[in-house]
Design a protein around this motif. Structure first.
Motif, PDB file in Angstrom:
ATOM      1  N   VAL A  54     -14.979   3.872   7.568  1.00  0.00           N
ATOM      2  CA  VAL A  54     -15.366   3.975   8.859  1.00  0.00           C
ATOM      3  C   VAL A  54     -15.120   3.163   9.960  1.00  0.00           C
ATOM      4  O   VAL A  54     -14.660   3.328  10.945  1.00  0.00           O
ATOM      5  CB  VAL A  54     -16.757   4.750   8.857  1.00  0.00           C
ATOM      6  CG1 VAL A  54     -16.964   5.061  10.204  1.00  0.00           C
ATOM      7  CG2 VAL A  54     -16.843   5.916   8.045  1.00  0.00           C
ATOM      8  N   SER A  55     -15.738   1.893   9.553  1.00  0.00           N
ATOM      9  CA  SER A  55     -15.563   0.716  10.519  1.00  0.00           C
ATOM     10  C   SER A  55     -14.169   0.132  10.950  1.00  0.00           C
ATOM     11  O   SER A  55     -13.842   0.134  11.796  1.00  0.00           O
ATOM     12  CB  SER A  55     -16.446  -0.378  10.027  1.00  0.00           C
ATOM     13  OG  SER A  55     -17.502  -0.389   9.708  1.00  0.00           O
ATOM     14  N   GLN A  56     -13.441   0.355   9.567  1.00  0.00           N
ATOM     15  CA  GLN A  56     -11.957   0.103   9.761  1.00  0.00           C
ATOM     16  C   GLN A  56     -11.304   1.060  10.490  1.00  0.00           C
ATOM     17  O   GLN A  56     -10.476   0.700  11.470  1.00  0.00           O
ATOM     18  CB  GLN A  56     -11.201   0.042   8.392  1.00  0.00           C
ATOM     19  CG  GLN A  56      -9.866  -0.397   8.201  1.00  0.00           C
ATOM     20  CD  GLN A  56      -9.538  -1.793   9.080  1.00  0.00           C
ATOM     21  OE1 GLN A  56     -10.524  -2.598   8.994  1.00  0.00           O
ATOM     22  NE2 GLN A  56      -8.475  -1.873   9.514  1.00  0.00           N
ATOM     23  N   THR A  57     -11.505   2.311  10.443  1.00  0.00           N
ATOM     24  CA  THR A  57     -10.891   3.388  11.281  1.00  0.00           C
ATOM     25  C   THR A  57     -11.249   3.190  12.710  1.00  0.00           C
ATOM     26  O   THR A  57     -10.446   3.203  13.702  1.00  0.00           O
ATOM     27  CB  THR A  57     -11.429   4.712  10.845  1.00  0.00           C
ATOM     28  OG1 THR A  57     -11.018   4.932   9.499  1.00  0.00           O
ATOM     29  CG2 THR A  57     -10.737   6.037  11.672  1.00  0.00           C
ATOM     30  N   ILE A  58     -12.485   2.914  13.203  1.00  0.00           N
ATOM     31  CA  ILE A  58     -12.668   2.776  14.427  1.00  0.00           C
ATOM     32  C   ILE A  58     -11.940   1.404  14.798  1.00  0.00           C
ATOM     33  O   ILE A  58     -11.523   1.273  16.164  1.00  0.00           O
ATOM     34  CB  ILE A  58     -14.335   2.441  14.739  1.00  0.00           C
ATOM     35  CG1 ILE A  58     -15.109   3.752  14.371  1.00  0.00           C
ATOM     36  CG2 ILE A  58     -14.566   2.179  15.967  1.00  0.00           C
ATOM     37  CD1 ILE A  58     -14.555   4.823  15.141  1.00  0.00           C
ATOM     38  N   LYS A  59     -12.024   0.500  14.029  1.00  0.00           N
ATOM     39  CA  LYS A  59     -11.364  -0.882  14.784  1.00  0.00           C
ATOM     40  C   LYS A  59      -9.835  -0.658  14.755  1.00  0.00           C
ATOM     41  O   LYS A  59      -8.957  -1.138  15.666  1.00  0.00           O
ATOM     42  CB  LYS A  59     -11.283  -1.985  13.628  1.00  0.00           C
ATOM     43  CG  LYS A  59     -13.031  -2.439  13.486  1.00  0.00           C
ATOM     44  CD  LYS A  59     -12.848  -3.632  12.533  1.00  0.00           C
ATOM     45  CE  LYS A  59     -14.370  -4.145  12.308  1.00  0.00           C
ATOM     46  NZ  LYS A  59     -14.361  -5.120  11.234  1.00  0.00           N
ATOM     47  N   GLU A  60      -9.130   0.364  14.100  1.00  0.00           N
ATOM     48  CA  GLU A  60      -7.952   0.486  14.207  1.00  0.00           C
ATOM     49  C   GLU A  60      -7.496   1.363  15.570  1.00  0.00           C
ATOM     50  O   GLU A  60      -6.626   1.231  15.978  1.00  0.00           O
ATOM     51  CB  GLU A  60      -7.261   1.504  12.867  1.00  0.00           C
ATOM     52  CG  GLU A  60      -7.220   0.771  11.699  1.00  0.00           C
ATOM     53  CD  GLU A  60      -7.059   1.488  10.551  1.00  0.00           C
ATOM     54  OE1 GLU A  60      -6.780   2.938  10.641  1.00  0.00           O
ATOM     55  OE2 GLU A  60      -6.784   1.085   9.279  1.00  0.00           O
ATOM     56  N   LEU A  61      -8.503   2.213  15.676  1.00  0.00           N
ATOM     57  CA  LEU A  61      -8.241   3.005  17.141  1.00  0.00           C
ATOM     58  C   LEU A  61      -8.299   2.140  18.330  1.00  0.00           C
ATOM     59  O   LEU A  61      -7.622   2.084  18.999  1.00  0.00           O
ATOM     60  CB  LEU A  61      -9.409   4.132  17.227  1.00  0.00           C
ATOM     61  CG  LEU A  61      -8.959   5.587  16.831  1.00  0.00           C
ATOM     62  CD1 LEU A  61     -10.407   6.179  16.902  1.00  0.00           C
ATOM     63  CD2 LEU A  61      -7.933   6.161  17.527  1.00  0.00           C
ATOM     64  N   GLU A  62      -9.166   1.053  18.247  1.00  0.00           N
ATOM     65  CA  GLU A  62      -9.594   0.324  19.417  1.00  0.00           C
ATOM     66  C   GLU A  62      -8.343  -0.841  19.403  1.00  0.00           C
ATOM     67  O   GLU A  62      -7.677  -1.087  20.658  1.00  0.00           O
ATOM     68  CB  GLU A  62     -10.645  -0.548  19.069  1.00  0.00           C
ATOM     69  CG  GLU A  62     -12.113   0.315  19.291  1.00  0.00           C
ATOM     70  CD  GLU A  62     -13.273  -0.499  19.178  1.00  0.00           C
ATOM     71  OE1 GLU A  62     -14.279  -0.140  19.881  1.00  0.00           O
ATOM     72  OE2 GLU A  62     -13.310  -1.369  18.344  1.00  0.00           O
ATOM     73  N   SER A  63      -7.721  -1.289  18.453  1.00  0.00           N
ATOM     74  CA  SER A  63      -6.761  -2.246  18.111  1.00  0.00           C
ATOM     75  C   SER A  63      -5.261  -1.338  18.598  1.00  0.00           C
ATOM     76  O   SER A  63      -4.469  -2.102  19.551  1.00  0.00           O
ATOM     77  CB  SER A  63      -6.439  -2.771  16.846  1.00  0.00           C
ATOM     78  OG  SER A  63      -5.403  -3.676  16.802  1.00  0.00           O
ATOM     79  N   TYR A  64      -5.116  -0.381  18.236  1.00  0.00           N
ATOM     80  CA  TYR A  64      -3.924   0.375  18.607  1.00  0.00           C
ATOM     81  C   TYR A  64      -3.624   0.673  20.106  1.00  0.00           C
ATOM     82  O   TYR A  64      -2.616   0.591  20.535  1.00  0.00           O
ATOM     83  CB  TYR A  64      -3.779   1.754  17.604  1.00  0.00           C
ATOM     84  CG  TYR A  64      -2.658   2.505  17.661  1.00  0.00           C
ATOM     85  CD1 TYR A  64      -1.266   1.999  17.050  1.00  0.00           C
ATOM     86  CD2 TYR A  64      -2.423   3.395  18.639  1.00  0.00           C
ATOM     87  CE1 TYR A  64      -0.166   2.594  17.094  1.00  0.00           C
ATOM     88  CE2 TYR A  64      -1.150   4.082  18.520  1.00  0.00           C
ATOM     89  CZ  TYR A  64      -0.168   3.760  17.818  1.00  0.00           C
ATOM     90  OH  TYR A  64       1.135   4.299  17.969  1.00  0.00           O
ATOM     91  N   TYR A  65      -4.844   1.096  20.527  1.00  0.00           N
ATOM     92  CA  TYR A  65      -4.757   1.587  22.011  1.00  0.00           C
ATOM     93  C   TYR A  65      -5.261   0.373  22.907  1.00  0.00           C
ATOM     94  O   TYR A  65      -5.471   0.508  24.145  1.00  0.00           O
ATOM     95  CB  TYR A  65      -5.627   2.915  22.337  1.00  0.00           C
ATOM     96  CG  TYR A  65      -5.131   4.102  21.463  1.00  0.00           C
ATOM     97  CD1 TYR A  65      -3.621   4.578  22.180  1.00  0.00           C
ATOM     98  CD2 TYR A  65      -5.611   4.545  20.367  1.00  0.00           C
ATOM     99  CE1 TYR A  65      -3.063   5.567  21.239  1.00  0.00           C
ATOM    100  CE2 TYR A  65      -5.045   5.660  19.711  1.00  0.00           C
ATOM    101  CZ  TYR A  65      -3.803   6.261  20.343  1.00  0.00           C
ATOM    102  OH  TYR A  65      -3.286   7.216  19.639  1.00  0.00           O
ATOM    103  N   ASP A  66      -5.694  -0.814  22.399  1.00  0.00           N
ATOM    104  CA  ASP A  66      -6.404  -1.726  23.145  1.00  0.00           C
ATOM    105  C   ASP A  66      -7.388  -1.523  24.007  1.00  0.00           C
ATOM    106  O   ASP A  66      -7.486  -1.594  25.270  1.00  0.00           O
ATOM    107  CB  ASP A  66      -5.174  -2.455  23.785  1.00  0.00           C
ATOM    108  CG  ASP A  66      -5.450  -3.719  24.616  1.00  0.00           C
ATOM    109  OD1 ASP A  66      -6.498  -4.423  23.893  1.00  0.00           O
ATOM    110  OD2 ASP A  66      -4.862  -4.174  25.449  1.00  0.00           O
ATOM    111  N   VAL A  67      -8.404  -0.914  23.565  1.00  0.00           N
ATOM    112  CA  VAL A  67      -9.435  -0.124  24.103  1.00  0.00           C
ATOM    113  C   VAL A  67     -10.791  -0.573  23.095  1.00  0.00           C
ATOM    114  O   VAL A  67     -10.662  -0.467  22.231  1.00  0.00           O
ATOM    115  CB  VAL A  67      -9.328   1.289  24.337  1.00  0.00           C
ATOM    116  CG1 VAL A  67      -9.374   2.021  23.178  1.00  0.00           C
ATOM    117  CG2 VAL A  67     -10.444   1.659  25.551  1.00  0.00           C
TER     118      VAL A  67
END
Length: 295
Positions: free
Chosen positions: A32-45
């Motif tokens: 779950v933590s990795q999924t959230i990090k991927e979202l934040e990293s991918y969209y730079d948000v």
């Protein structure tokens, strides 16, 4: 990015916890933590602020949550249509109590007749709760009385209504009352925080007055009407709710020297993109409300 990322993001927002989300989705916490990090990293948000092990949704996160829910709902509609399992799209509509009791039955009936391909889901709540649901993306649009000031919501004025004082013809009180004397009578009023109660409380506050000991407070307009008909006090309700009772002679209107008016709005999130069916439902609701209130 996949629909899994959006579903995980939405679930974390709902539960406010990585561990609870992992348990709900039957996955490991690091996943779950990795999924959230991927979202934040991918969209730079930045979606969450981490404060003392608590997740607090950022302003950007709040805006993206609305769009994530729309995307997930749209994806579900696509899947249903593609699989030919259910081609009837849902539409989520909110309304305050007064209009939920009177206007929505006619609206749903008309929608079933004119837009049979749409399945309406109705939520009747207080204005503040409807605003929260609109901001969270849980409603497509809502019918709300009074001013909605949140900058993320768009309002469309569809009518004006007024509150009136009503009582049984047998109830002993004059045919007209001054606002400054209103609290001297047995009052039947809506609960604090409701749209009509806020109007009354505001007008009284200008005079330095407030309702301290009403005969009855209720969240039900129909209960207030019944109590007034049975001579238990003076009800304060929207005109369109009591019009037929006044015309039948079951209630009489008591004139007040200060008008108690309110506006009625259709409200939706400013970033909301209506589907063709939702737009038709919105326009149908707008037409019905305009006619209902002005009759």
């Amino acid at each position: 990015m996949t629909i899994r990322h959006l579903n995980t993001f939405i679930k974390v927002c709902e539960l406010g916890s990585i561990s609870k989300t992992a348990e709900e989705l039957c996955v490991a916490q690091p996943s779950v933590s990795q999924t959230i990090k991927e979202l934040e990293s991918y969209y730079d948000v930045c979606l969450f602020n981490r404060v003392n092990r608590r997740l607090i949704l950022t302003k950007d996160g709040q805006l993206l949550l609305v769009k994530a829910k729309e995307a997930v709902r749209a994806f579900k509609d696509f899947e249903d249509l593609a699989r030919q399992v259910d081609t009837t799209p849902d539409i989520y509509i909110g309304a305050t109590m007064a209009f939920g009791e009177i206007v929505l039955p006619n609206f749903v009936k008309r929608m079933n007749e004119e837009l049979p391909c749409i399945d309406p889901r109705i939520v009747v709540e207080k204005p503040d709760e409807l605003v929260n649901r609109l901001l969270n993306g849980d409603l497509d649009f809502a019918i709300i009385e009074g001013l909605v000031s949140d900058p993320n919501l768009k309002t469309t004025l569809v009518g004006k209504d007024r509150l009136v004082l009503v009582a049984s013809p047998k109830f002993e009180c004059p045919d007209s009352i001054k606002l400054e004397n209103l609290t001297k009578y047995d009052l039947l009023v809506r609960e604090p925080g409701s749209a009509p109660r806020r109007i009354v409380d505001y007008r009284l506050a200008i005079k330095g007055l407030k309702i301290e000991n009403p005969r009855m407070e209720s969240s039900s307009n129909l209960v207030i009407i019944s109590m007034a008909i049975n001579g238990m006090g003076i009800g304060i309700l929207a005109e369109h709710l009591v019009k037929k009772y006044i015309e039948s002679g079951e209630l009489r209107e008591i004139k007040l020297d200060a008008p108690l008016g309110r506006n009625l709005f259709l409200v939706h999130h400013k970033n909301k993109r209506f589907s063709s069916g939702q737009r038709k439902a919105y326009q149908l609701c707008q037409n019905i409300l305009t006619n209902e209130i002005q009759e």
